[in-house]
Design an enzyme around this catalytic site. Structure first.
Site, PDB file in Angstrom:
ATOM      1  N   THR A  35       0.977  -1.123   0.160  1.00 42.03           N
ATOM      2  CA  THR A  35      -0.002   0.214  -0.060  1.00 42.03           C
ATOM      3  C   THR A  35       1.072   1.223  -0.030  1.00 42.03           C
ATOM      4  O   THR A  35       0.506   2.359  -0.447  1.00 42.03           O
ATOM      5  CB  THR A  35      -0.937   0.089   1.118  1.00 42.03           C
ATOM      6  OG1 THR A  35      -0.139  -0.366   2.288  1.00 42.03           O
ATOM      7  CG2 THR A  35      -2.004  -0.984   1.060  1.00 42.03           C
ATOM      8  N   SER A 125      16.636  -5.639   5.604  1.00 42.11           N
ATOM      9  CA  SER A 125      18.021  -5.558   6.080  1.00 42.11           C
ATOM     10  C   SER A 125      18.665  -4.433   4.988  1.00 42.11           C
ATOM     11  O   SER A 125      19.226  -3.555   5.652  1.00 42.11           O
ATOM     12  CB  SER A 125      18.885  -6.657   5.807  1.00 42.11           C
ATOM     13  OG  SER A 125      18.588  -7.141   4.401  1.00 42.11           O
ATOM     14  N   GLU A 158      17.485   3.424  -2.659  1.00 37.94           N
ATOM     15  CA  GLU A 158      16.945   2.194  -3.171  1.00 37.94           C
ATOM     16  C   GLU A 158      16.381   2.346  -4.294  1.00 37.94           C
ATOM     17  O   GLU A 158      16.771   1.494  -5.243  1.00 37.94           O
ATOM     18  CB  GLU A 158      16.302   1.868  -2.019  1.00 37.94           C
ATOM     19  CG  GLU A 158      15.485   0.194  -2.440  1.00 37.94           C
ATOM     20  CD  GLU A 158      16.182  -0.875  -1.390  1.00 37.94           C
ATOM     21  OE1 GLU A 158      16.689  -0.596  -0.662  1.00 37.94           O
ATOM     22  OE2 GLU A 158      15.813  -1.960  -2.106  1.00 37.94           O
ATOM     23  N   ASP A 170       9.717   0.855   4.555  1.00 40.65           N
ATOM     24  CA  ASP A 170      11.005   0.491   5.367  1.00 40.65           C
ATOM     25  C   ASP A 170      11.753   1.245   5.928  1.00 40.65           C
ATOM     26  O   ASP A 170      12.095   1.213   7.278  1.00 40.65           O
ATOM     27  CB  ASP A 170      11.706  -0.502   4.392  1.00 40.65           C
ATOM     28  CG  ASP A 170      10.653  -1.643   3.779  1.00 40.65           C
ATOM     29  OD1 ASP A 170       9.728  -1.827   4.139  1.00 40.65           O
ATOM     30  OD2 ASP A 170      11.221  -2.051   2.873  1.00 40.65           O
ATOM     31  N   TYR A 220       8.010  -7.060  -8.133  1.00 42.56           N
ATOM     32  CA  TYR A 220       7.624  -5.757  -7.497  1.00 42.56           C
ATOM     33  C   TYR A 220       7.412  -4.541  -8.306  1.00 42.56           C
ATOM     34  O   TYR A 220       6.422  -4.023  -8.160  1.00 42.56           O
ATOM     35  CB  TYR A 220       8.816  -5.392  -6.253  1.00 42.56           C
ATOM     36  CG  TYR A 220       8.377  -4.261  -5.453  1.00 42.56           C
ATOM     37  CD1 TYR A 220       7.929  -4.560  -4.217  1.00 42.56           C
ATOM     38  CD2 TYR A 220       8.873  -3.058  -5.567  1.00 42.56           C
ATOM     39  CE1 TYR A 220       7.462  -3.758  -3.251  1.00 42.56           C
ATOM     40  CE2 TYR A 220       8.296  -2.058  -4.706  1.00 42.56           C
ATOM     41  CZ  TYR A 220       7.778  -2.573  -3.539  1.00 42.56           C
ATOM     42  OH  TYR A 220       7.427  -1.466  -2.824  1.00 42.56           O
TER      43      TYR A 220
HETATM   44  C1  GLA Z   1       9.027  -4.089   0.537  1.00 40.97           C
HETATM   45  C2  GLA Z   1       9.089  -2.447   0.006  1.00 40.97           C
HETATM   46  C3  GLA Z   1       8.379  -1.948   0.803  1.00 40.97           C
HETATM   47  C4  GLA Z   1       6.740  -2.183   0.532  1.00 40.97           C
HETATM   48  C5  GLA Z   1       6.669  -3.739   0.914  1.00 40.97           C
HETATM   49  C6  GLA Z   1       5.350  -4.165   0.602  1.00 40.97           C
HETATM   50  O1  GLA Z   1       9.396  -4.382   1.695  1.00 40.97           O
HETATM   51  O2  GLA Z   1      10.577  -2.124   0.371  1.00 40.97           O
HETATM   52  O3  GLA Z   1       8.360  -0.287   0.497  1.00 40.97           O
HETATM   53  O4  GLA Z   1       6.238  -1.912  -0.452  1.00 40.97           O
HETATM   54  O5  GLA Z   1       7.659  -4.493   0.082  1.00 40.97           O
HETATM   55  O6  GLA Z   1       4.433  -3.815   1.400  1.00 40.97           O
END
Ligand code: GLA
Length: 388
Positions: A35, A125, A158, A170, A220
């Site tokens: 999300t 990580s 990233e 994260d 992703y």
């Molecule tokens: C990874 C990404 C986050 C998020 C999750 C899914 O961890 O780094 O930004 O999108 O997947 O919720």
């Protein structure tokens, strides 16, 4: 000896200087998956597993970096940084590049990296490492980067240097983590609220599939593109829509026939997950963990069937818990295609559950199950030098 002491010692013996030490934690996410890059809501918390960096200025023009856990080294000049096949130096270079672009004066530095966030387990990580490095550079060169800017530039590192178009969850969780609290984060405004999550008699348990998410970054980025495609379609009907965050279930259902079925599934999952998270926060406020746990299952089924980011191992581990009286809720956590499930488990049942799951998992999937219990800790911080 703890990690901070170890890298402090290693740094001194390698470089003959006294370093600063920074700790930046990994995270769990209770609910609200995929999300964040849709401008929605997430509910993460920083944990007791973290990335650590020991850092001091370089004595020459070259940066000397050591990945203590990999027994690997890397040297680079700050004006010659480019993507490295080694992997780990990219997290450092990406952050340096973003600091430079934002006008901060980064000078050559030496560092030793280490940590105990399991790699590839979906506990971030990499974000922990980026935030540790960004915070450490800010402290070392007195850059006074705000916490919010640190989060944003670590995310950009990233996205741009490493090449995964991840959202902001994260890095935010790592930097803003608070002991015994989850963070309800609005990923559009970056407004946040701390939720106390001392759940009497309940532990947050992670079951690690031991499957490394190799598909994760390409899939992703595909999911992200599919969500954007859905937004473009809906914008034709309502130009005020900026992201799936702005779309109601009713509205997307009205336009379902115009959608490619896969794109529709991706989008409705996100819309429902945002709604589920809101209800789950209501559960937490009322202390209704049974209901909260049911929503975790709902999240998993959406991720499995509509968003299609789960895998056989994750599904197996979640299904195992459905008939377990001691498990309130379970779901896959993070990007998917491997990594961990997150489970709310009655404290007294944790060990027995793990033993049984471990045996069953070995037979069903031929892999060794690992378990971590997550203790919720504070976010990124300098470790007091007086301790060394
Ligand atoms: C990874 C990404 C986050 C998020 C999750 C899914 O961890 O780094 O930004 O999108 O997947 O919720």
């Amino acid at each position: 000896m703890n990690i901070a002491n170890r890298i402090h010692g290693l740094f001194q013996s390698q470089f003959g200087q006294k370093p600063l030490i920074v700790r930046s934690p990994g995270r769990v996410n209770l609910i609200g998956e995929h999300t964040d890059y849709n401008n929605g809501f997430v509910l993460p918390a920083a944990v007791d597993k973290a990335a650590y960096v020991a850092i001091a200025p370089s004595q020459d023009e070259v940066c000397h970096w050591i990945a203590a856990d990999l027994n690997d080294t890397f040297t680079v000049r700050l004006n010659e940084m480019k993507f490295s096949e080694k992997g780990w130096p990219n997290y450092i270079m990406g952050v340096v590049e973003q600091l430079q672009r934002a006008g901060y004066a980064v000078k050559p530095f030496n560092c030793v990296m280490s940590g105990d966030v399991p790699i590839g387990a979906g506990m971030s990580s990499s974000a922990a490492m980026e935030c540790a490095v960004g915070f450490a550079l800010s402290e070392l060169f007195k850059l006074t980067v705000s916490r919010t800017d640190l989060v944003k530039l670590a995310q950009k590192a990233e996205n741009e240097f490493v090449g995964v178009k991840s959202g902001i969850m994260d890095q935010f969780a790592s930097v803003f983590g608070k002991k015994d609290h989850a963070i309800l984060l609005d990923c559009r405004s970056l407004e946040y609220e701390y939720f106390p999550i001392k759940m009497a008699g309940i532990r947050i348990v992670l079951m690690d599939t031991d499957v490394k998410h190799s598909l994760a970054s390409s899939e992703y980025n595909t999911r992200r593109a599919q969500c954007e495609e859905g937004v473009r379609l809906l914008q034709k009907h309502d130009p005020t829509i900026q992201s799936l965050r702005d779309v109601s279930r009713e509205f997307i259902l009205q336009h379902q026939r115009e959608f490619d079925p896969i794109v529709f599934n991706r989008c409705i999952y996100v819309i429902e997950e945002n709604a589920r998270l809101q209800s789950a926060c209501g559960d937490l406020k009322r202390g209704d963990l049974l209901s909260f746990g049911q929503r975790m299952y709902g999240s998993h089924y959406g991720l499995r069937d509509m968003y299609e980011v789960s895998c056989a191992e994750l599904d197996y581990l979640v299904s195992f818990t459905v008939t377990e009286e001691a498990v309130l809720g379970a779901r896959m956590m993070g990007g998917g295609f491997g990594g961990c499930t997150i489970n709310l488990v009655k404290e007294e049942a944790v060990e027995d559950l793990f033993e049984r799951m471990k045996k069953a998992y070995k037979i069903a999937m031929g892999k060794d199950l690992k378990m971590y219990t997550a203790v919720i800790e504070d976010g990124t911080a300098l470790i007091n030098n007086a301790k060394f």
